[in-house]
Design a protein around this motif. Structure first.
Motif, PDB file in Angstrom:
ATOM      1  N   ASP A  87     -74.636 -85.000  33.851  1.00 24.76           N
ATOM      2  CA  ASP A  87     -75.025 -85.831  34.994  1.00 24.76           C
ATOM      3  C   ASP A  87     -75.820 -87.063  34.569  1.00 24.76           C
ATOM      4  OD1 ASP A  87     -73.777 -84.061  36.667  1.00 24.76           O
ATOM      5  OD2 ASP A  87     -75.610 -82.969  37.188  1.00 24.76           O
ATOM      6  N   ASP A  88     -76.608 -86.944  33.520  1.00 23.85           N
ATOM      7  CA  ASP A  88     -77.469 -88.038  33.072  1.00 23.85           C
ATOM      8  C   ASP A  88     -77.033 -88.611  31.726  1.00 23.85           C
ATOM      9  OD1 ASP A  88     -79.140 -87.794  35.315  1.00 23.85           O
ATOM     10  OD2 ASP A  88     -80.309 -86.209  34.360  1.00 23.85           O
ATOM     11  N   LEU A  89     -75.825 -88.274  31.298  1.00 20.14           N
ATOM     12  CA  LEU A  89     -75.392 -88.706  29.968  1.00 20.14           C
ATOM     13  C   LEU A  89     -75.309 -90.223  29.850  1.00 20.14           C
ATOM     14  CD1 LEU A  89     -74.369 -88.039  27.142  1.00 20.14           C
ATOM     15  CD2 LEU A  89     -72.061 -87.855  28.085  1.00 20.14           C
ATOM     16  N   SER A  90     -74.713 -90.892  30.848  1.00 22.08           N
ATOM     17  CA  SER A  90     -74.586 -92.345  30.756  1.00 22.08           C
ATOM     18  C   SER A  90     -75.950 -93.012  30.703  1.00 22.08           C
ATOM     19  CB  SER A  90     -73.783 -92.890  31.950  1.00 22.08           C
ATOM     20  OG  SER A  90     -74.438 -92.614  33.173  1.00 22.08           O
ATOM     21  N   ASN A  91     -76.902 -92.491  31.475  1.00 18.45           N
ATOM     22  CA  ASN A  91     -78.246 -93.044  31.452  1.00 18.45           C
ATOM     23  C   ASN A  91     -78.918 -92.793  30.102  1.00 18.45           C
ATOM     24  OD1 ASN A  91     -81.437 -92.252  32.178  1.00 18.45           O
ATOM     25  ND2 ASN A  91     -80.691 -94.164  33.064  1.00 18.45           N
ATOM     26  N   GLY A  92     -78.704 -91.600  29.546  1.00 16.19           N
ATOM     27  CA  GLY A  92     -79.279 -91.296  28.242  1.00 16.19           C
ATOM     28  C   GLY A  92     -78.747 -92.205  27.151  1.00 16.19           C
ATOM     29  N   ILE A  93     -77.438 -92.486  27.178  1.00 15.02           N
ATOM     30  CA  ILE A  93     -76.848 -93.375  26.180  1.00 15.02           C
ATOM     31  C   ILE A  93     -77.373 -94.788  26.351  1.00 15.02           C
ATOM     32  CG2 ILE A  93     -74.679 -94.416  25.406  1.00 15.02           C
ATOM     33  CD1 ILE A  93     -73.286 -91.796  26.078  1.00 15.02           C
ATOM     34  N   ALA A  94     -77.507 -95.236  27.608  1.00 11.10           N
ATOM     35  CA  ALA A  94     -78.009 -96.589  27.859  1.00 11.10           C
ATOM     36  C   ALA A  94     -79.452 -96.736  27.411  1.00 11.10           C
ATOM     37  CB  ALA A  94     -77.873 -96.921  29.342  1.00 11.10           C
ATOM     38  N   GLN A 110     -67.246 -89.389  25.788  1.00  4.11           N
ATOM     39  CA  GLN A 110     -67.819 -88.047  25.833  1.00  4.11           C
ATOM     40  C   GLN A 110     -67.482 -87.310  27.126  1.00  4.11           C
ATOM     41  OE1 GLN A 110     -71.664 -87.281  24.166  1.00  4.11           O
ATOM     42  NE2 GLN A 110     -71.843 -89.342  23.331  1.00  4.11           N
ATOM     43  N   LEU A 111     -67.621 -87.984  28.263  1.00  4.23           N
ATOM     44  CA  LEU A 111     -67.387 -87.295  29.534  1.00  4.23           C
ATOM     45  C   LEU A 111     -65.919 -86.980  29.768  1.00  4.23           C
ATOM     46  CD1 LEU A 111     -69.786 -89.156  32.009  1.00  4.23           C
ATOM     47  CD2 LEU A 111     -70.094 -86.917  30.946  1.00  4.23           C
ATOM     48  N   ASP A 112     -65.020 -87.786  29.212  1.00  6.96           N
ATOM     49  CA  ASP A 112     -63.599 -87.583  29.462  1.00  6.96           C
ATOM     50  C   ASP A 112     -62.925 -86.720  28.408  1.00  6.96           C
ATOM     51  OD1 ASP A 112     -64.012 -89.200  31.605  1.00  6.96           O
ATOM     52  OD2 ASP A 112     -63.069 -90.979  30.762  1.00  6.96           O
ATOM     53  N   SER A 113     -63.685 -86.141  27.475  1.00  9.17           N
ATOM     54  CA  SER A 113     -63.105 -85.283  26.440  1.00  9.17           C
ATOM     55  C   SER A 113     -63.651 -83.869  26.579  1.00  9.17           C
ATOM     56  CB  SER A 113     -63.424 -85.831  25.041  1.00  9.17           C
ATOM     57  OG  SER A 113     -64.819 -85.903  24.832  1.00  9.17           O
ATOM     58  N   PRO A 114     -62.854 -82.856  26.249  1.00  6.95           N
ATOM     59  CA  PRO A 114     -63.327 -81.469  26.371  1.00  6.95           C
ATOM     60  C   PRO A 114     -64.434 -81.173  25.370  1.00  6.95           C
ATOM     61  CG  PRO A 114     -61.187 -81.550  25.279  1.00  6.95           C
ATOM     62  CD  PRO A 114     -61.465 -82.935  25.764  1.00  6.95           C
ATOM     63  N   GLY A 115     -65.336 -80.278  25.768  1.00  8.35           N
ATOM     64  CA  GLY A 115     -66.487 -79.985  24.930  1.00  8.35           C
ATOM     65  C   GLY A 115     -66.140 -79.495  23.544  1.00  8.35           C
ATOM     66  N   HIS A 116     -65.084 -78.663  23.407  1.00 11.13           N
ATOM     67  CA  HIS A 116     -64.779 -78.084  22.105  1.00 11.13           C
ATOM     68  C   HIS A 116     -64.146 -79.089  21.139  1.00 11.13           C
ATOM     69  CE1 HIS A 116     -60.910 -77.732  24.209  1.00 11.13           C
ATOM     70  NE2 HIS A 116     -60.338 -77.626  23.018  1.00 11.13           N
ATOM     71  N   LEU A 117     -63.783 -80.292  21.658  1.00 17.11           N
ATOM     72  CA  LEU A 117     -63.247 -81.359  20.808  1.00 17.11           C
ATOM     73  C   LEU A 117     -64.169 -82.578  20.775  1.00 17.11           C
ATOM     74  CD1 LEU A 117     -59.483 -81.277  21.889  1.00 17.11           C
ATOM     75  CD2 LEU A 117     -60.402 -80.535  19.682  1.00 17.11           C
ATOM     76  N   ARG A 118     -65.339 -82.456  21.379  1.00 16.72           N
ATOM     77  CA  ARG A 118     -66.212 -83.615  21.557  1.00 16.72           C
ATOM     78  C   ARG A 118     -66.575 -84.289  20.238  1.00 16.72           C
ATOM     79  NH1 ARG A 118     -69.690 -84.193  25.845  1.00 16.72           N
ATOM     80  NH2 ARG A 118     -67.953 -83.220  26.962  1.00 16.72           N
ATOM     81  N   GLY A 119     -66.920 -83.500  19.234  1.00 21.09           N
ATOM     82  CA  GLY A 119     -67.324 -84.081  17.959  1.00 21.09           C
ATOM     83  C   GLY A 119     -66.221 -84.887  17.315  1.00 21.09           C
ATOM     84  N   ARG A 120     -64.986 -84.390  17.396  1.00 18.19           N
ATOM     85  CA  ARG A 120     -63.871 -85.105  16.767  1.00 18.19           C
ATOM     86  C   ARG A 120     -63.498 -86.369  17.527  1.00 18.19           C
ATOM     87  NH1 ARG A 120     -60.820 -79.500  15.932  1.00 18.19           N
ATOM     88  NH2 ARG A 120     -62.416 -79.036  17.487  1.00 18.19           N
ATOM     89  N   VAL A 121     -63.647 -86.355  18.842  1.00 19.81           N
ATOM     90  CA  VAL A 121     -63.383 -87.575  19.609  1.00 19.81           C
ATOM     91  C   VAL A 121     -64.471 -88.616  19.318  1.00 19.81           C
ATOM     92  CG1 VAL A 121     -63.109 -88.546  21.919  1.00 19.81           C
ATOM     93  CG2 VAL A 121     -62.178 -86.300  21.401  1.00 19.81           C
TER      94      VAL A 121
END
Length: 429
Positions: free
Chosen positions: A138-145, A334-345
């Motif tokens: 929910d707060d990922l975009s704000n955290g990245i910014a 990050q938000l549009d990729s599945p968690g188990h592949l997040r690191g590779r994306v």
């Protein structure tokens, strides 16, 4: 405790610890970068030799980034992050002792730079994945910014501290300070509360290799379009160190002092862009296209700037839009990729960024030498603008195709036709 919308990520205790530690660590990293460049230049007297040291730190990301993504998806991210910080701290201390010995050559300096680059390549995807776990979706975009704002501020502070510390205390002291800065991350990790993490699922048994990550990226046209846009703008529209220097030394006649002024203006622009991105509730694809358009259009116009003041006025919105673009790309990745592949994306995004820098610097330099700085800026800006238009068309085609597919699927079974999923609505594209 209530936080303003722009600071909403700070309501997470683990993120507060991470933000402070990351700021300290990035400050130390920029102190080391400046000190290492100065040391290599003082030994060799060659700017080319200094540039080779930078290549040693960035090239491993292009070659080893995918393996870093695999490690991020398979191993506990806290362990990978902590291990990377320990290795980098040791390398900084080695640099300090090497500087104390007053080396006559740069071979060992290059070796340590290469080792630092390898460590970054293997741990950077874990850092990105870990950022998702301390702040939540929910707060990922704000955290990245907010991270972008802190990174820009730490860069300015680190370079300023290094510039003051080198003549006062010497290059070795700066390397020791950088080594100590990594301890901030280790301390923060030890104080984080496990129950307050937002853990992502590990990679599935059949999807633990590099191929699985590439396969996912290649079958996601939105990701491919976004990465393609980021590559072109990162190579032809984002190597400002080259174009600012060429304009300042060439048609503007402002020299080194003018280049310094432009660097400060660019840094201010990046902070403003980070603040804007942090104030947004979400970062849809249409914001990405808007930021790319601003970058490309203003860059094209900047080539015609008759003096330093007007060129600086163009650099400011370019810096702001560039951070909005970067933040949106990171968030959507990050938000549009599945968690188990997040690191590779995330590693794929890192490879795109590193490759664009490696390609764009020489390409823009060659254009400036061949056509002149003004023509190079205008031509590169026009190419970026064309690419942005093509990306907008491609994303619209993808959205329409997926919306049509979503309507056909229930219609075939006689079920009611649902509304398009949020990820594919016009607001998200």
């Amino acid at each position: 405790m209530a936080f303003p919308v722009m600071l909403r990520s700070l309501r997470h205790r683990n993120y507060r610890l991470w933000a402070v530690a990351d700021f300290v660590s990035i400050t130390g990293t920029w102190m080391q970068n400046l000190a290492l460049n100065w040391l290599i230049l003082s030994i060799t007297g060659s700017a080319t030799s200094m540039g080779l040291g930078l290549v040693m730190q960035t090239l491993p990301t292009v070659l080893l980034g995918p393996w870093g993504g695999v490690l991020a998806d398979r191993l506990p991210t806290r362990w990978v992050v902590a291990s990377g910080q320990v290795v980098k701290a040791v390398l900084s201390v080695l640099l300090a002792f090497l500087a104390l010995s007053e080396p006559s050559g740069v071979g060992l300096l290059y070796a340590i730079s290469l080792a630092t680059g390898v460590t970054t390549a293997l741990t950077a995807p874990a850092l990105g994945r870990f950022g998702s776990e301390v702040v939540g979706p929910d707060d990922l975009s704000n955290g990245i910014a907010l991270g972008s704002v802190l990174s820009s501020a730490a860069r300015i502070l680190g370079m300023g501290l290094a510039g003051a510390a080198i003549p006062l205390f010497g290059v070795p002291a700066v390397f020791f300070a950088d080594g100590a800065s990594f301890l901030a991350v280790l301390v923060a990790l030890s104080f984080m509360r496990k129950r307050e993490f937002f853990p992502l699922p590990p990679s599935a048994p059949g999807e633990r290799g590099i191929v699985a990550g590439f396969r996912y990226v290649l079958r996601e046209p939105r990701l491919l379009i976004m990465f393609g846009l980021a590559f072109v703008l990162g190579s032809l529209g984002r190597n400002y160190q080259v174009t600012m220097a060429a304009m300042s030394d060439g048609p503007l006649g402002a020299g080194a002092s003018g280049y310094g002024v432009l660097s400060v203006v660019l840094a201010v622009g990046t902070v403003l862009g980070g603040v804007f991105a942090a104030s947004r509730g979400r970062l849809p694809m249409r914001l990405l296209l808007a930021a790319a358009t601003v970058c490309a259009l203003v860059q094209t116009l900047s080539g015609a700037a008759p003096n330093l003041l007007l060129f600086a006025a163009a650099i400011l919105p370019i810096g702001a839009a560039a951070v909005v673009l970067d933040t949106t790309v990171s968030t959507r990745t990050q938000l549009d990729s599945p968690g188990h592949l997040r690191g590779r994306v995330i590693s794929a995004q890192g490879v795109v960024g590193a490759a664009s820098g490696a390609v764009g610097g020489p390409a823009l330099g060659a254009l400036c030498d061949t056509l002149g700085a003004r023509t190079a800026l205008m031509l590169a800006g026009a190419l970026c603008l064309t690419t942005t238009a093509a990306a907008a068309y491609g994303l619209d085609r993808v959205r329409r195709a997926r919306a049509a597919a979503a309507e056909r699927a229930p219609a075939a079974t006689g079920a009611a036709v649902p509304q398009p999923v949020p990820a594919l609505t016009a607001a998200e594209t």
